[in-house]
Design a protein around this motif. Sequence first.
Motif, mmCIF file in Angstrom:
data_model
loop_
_atom_site.group_PDB
_atom_site.id
_atom_site.type_symbol
_atom_site.label_atom_id
_atom_site.label_comp_id
_atom_site.label_asym_id
_atom_site.label_seq_id
_atom_site.Cartn_x
_atom_site.Cartn_y
_atom_site.Cartn_z
ATOM 1 N N GLY A 109 0.817 -1.215 0.000
ATOM 2 C CA GLY A 109 0.000 0.000 0.000
ATOM 3 C C GLY A 109 0.847 1.258 0.000
ATOM 4 N N LYS A 110 1.906 1.267 0.784
ATOM 5 C CA LYS A 110 2.800 2.425 0.864
ATOM 6 C C LYS A 110 3.448 2.715 -0.483
ATOM 7 N N ARG A 111 3.946 1.658 -1.123
ATOM 8 C CA ARG A 111 4.617 1.823 -2.418
ATOM 9 C C ARG A 111 3.619 2.246 -3.495
ATOM 10 N N ALA A 112 2.459 1.620 -3.514
ATOM 11 C CA ALA A 112 1.446 1.960 -4.518
ATOM 12 C C ALA A 112 0.992 3.405 -4.349
ATOM 13 N N SER A 113 0.771 3.837 -3.129
ATOM 14 C CA SER A 113 0.350 5.215 -2.868
ATOM 15 C C SER A 113 1.404 6.203 -3.330
ATOM 16 N N ALA A 114 2.671 5.866 -3.117
ATOM 17 C CA ALA A 114 3.764 6.739 -3.544
ATOM 18 C C ALA A 114 3.802 6.883 -5.064
ATOM 19 N N LEU A 117 -1.004 4.921 -7.550
ATOM 20 C CA LEU A 117 -1.815 3.880 -8.174
ATOM 21 C C LEU A 117 -2.428 2.975 -7.113
ATOM 22 N N THR A 118 -3.323 2.127 -7.559
ATOM 23 C CA THR A 118 -3.923 1.117 -6.693
ATOM 24 C C THR A 118 -3.464 -0.254 -7.168
ATOM 25 N N GLN A 119 -2.825 -0.996 -6.281
ATOM 26 C CA GLN A 119 -2.299 -2.312 -6.630
ATOM 27 C C GLN A 119 -3.310 -3.394 -6.285
ATOM 28 N N ASP A 120 -3.697 -4.193 -7.270
ATOM 29 C CA ASP A 120 -4.586 -5.324 -7.037
ATOM 30 C C ASP A 120 -3.803 -6.475 -6.418
ATOM 31 N N ILE A 121 -4.400 -7.112 -5.412
ATOM 32 C CA ILE A 121 -3.757 -8.237 -4.743
ATOM 33 C C ILE A 121 -4.762 -9.345 -4.473
ATOM 34 N N LEU A 122 -4.237 -10.554 -4.248
ATOM 35 C CA LEU A 122 -4.999 -11.655 -3.674
ATOM 36 C C LEU A 122 -4.368 -11.983 -2.330
ATOM 37 N N LEU A 123 -5.152 -12.462 -1.397
ATOM 38 C CA LEU A 123 -4.632 -12.915 -0.112
ATOM 39 C C LEU A 123 -4.404 -14.419 -0.181
ATOM 40 N N GLU A 124 -3.183 -14.833 0.139
ATOM 41 C CA GLU A 124 -2.842 -16.252 0.084
ATOM 42 C C GLU A 124 -3.189 -16.921 1.408
ATOM 43 N N VAL A 125 -3.915 -18.024 1.331
ATOM 44 C CA VAL A 125 -4.353 -18.765 2.510
ATOM 45 C C VAL A 125 -3.587 -20.085 2.600
ATOM 46 N N ASN A 126 -3.023 -20.352 3.753
ATOM 47 C CA ASN A 126 -2.363 -21.640 4.002
ATOM 48 C C ASN A 126 -3.432 -22.622 4.474
ATOM 49 N N ILE A 127 -4.197 -23.108 3.525
ATOM 50 C CA ILE A 127 -5.380 -23.907 3.845
ATOM 51 C C ILE A 127 -5.015 -25.257 4.453
ATOM 52 N N GLY A 128 -3.814 -25.751 4.153
ATOM 53 C CA GLY A 128 -3.380 -27.035 4.697
ATOM 54 C C GLY A 128 -2.578 -26.917 5.970
ATOM 55 N N ARG A 129 -2.408 -25.676 6.460
ATOM 56 C CA ARG A 129 -1.683 -25.419 7.707
ATOM 57 C C ARG A 129 -0.277 -26.008 7.676
ATOM 58 N N GLU A 130 0.400 -25.882 6.543
ATOM 59 C CA GLU A 130 1.741 -26.435 6.394
ATOM 60 C C GLU A 130 2.785 -25.454 6.936
#
Length: 230
Positions: A109-114, A117-130
């Motif tokens: 967010g800090k870098r994009a604001s500088a 622009l607005t940076q699109d992201i996905l949140l990565e989930v550790n669904i298998g708790r590895e």
Amino acid sequence: MTIAENIRMLREKIAVAAVKSGRKPEDITLVAASKMNPAERVREAILGGVDAVGENRVQEMLEKHGLGAYEGKPLHFIGHLQSNKVRQVVGVCDLIESVDSETLVAEIGKRASALGLTQDILLEVNIGREENKSGVLRENLDKLLEYAAQTPGIRVRGLMAIPPITGNNGKKPNYFDEMYKLYVDITAKKYDNISMHFLSMGMSDSYIDAIEAGANMVRIGSAIFGARHY
């Protein structure tokens, strides 16, 4: 088989899986995971009809970007992203798929604001708790979503996961089902600044299961480019 032929065959299988899950073939985004493939092979994949290109390594991505490898298609960063590499990725990639901490959200967010622009992201989930994998644990996802929703310069577009390989010929239907349920639950909550457009899961050995479970974005490497030689 050429890269174009591999993509054509993939598209046919993706179409069957999409229809089986009640969707259209065009609802599925095919991301070519081009790790360790040179710029000319990336361009072949683009000409062959992939929807986007994904890179795992920042330096490799920057080198190929400088050669114009990704022209004409969106570029995704799909590998583990260190905070000190954020400056090199934000504004270069259309989508960062592997965001898993408040620290990383804040840096992006800090870098994009500088850059204004607005940076699109996905949140990565550790669904298998590895323990050896990145990704936010399921019980911490709401907190991360709330933090991301209030962070200027970013826009959460969905979730990503790399489920563990289980038995049954490498199939992971249970993890994929769990991710889809999580995706649906978050969509229903309607966070500000959070738009659940993408559920990115499934690779060369598991994309059919992922699509049938509800994925609308798959990251395919070896089934497009052939086996990697490390």
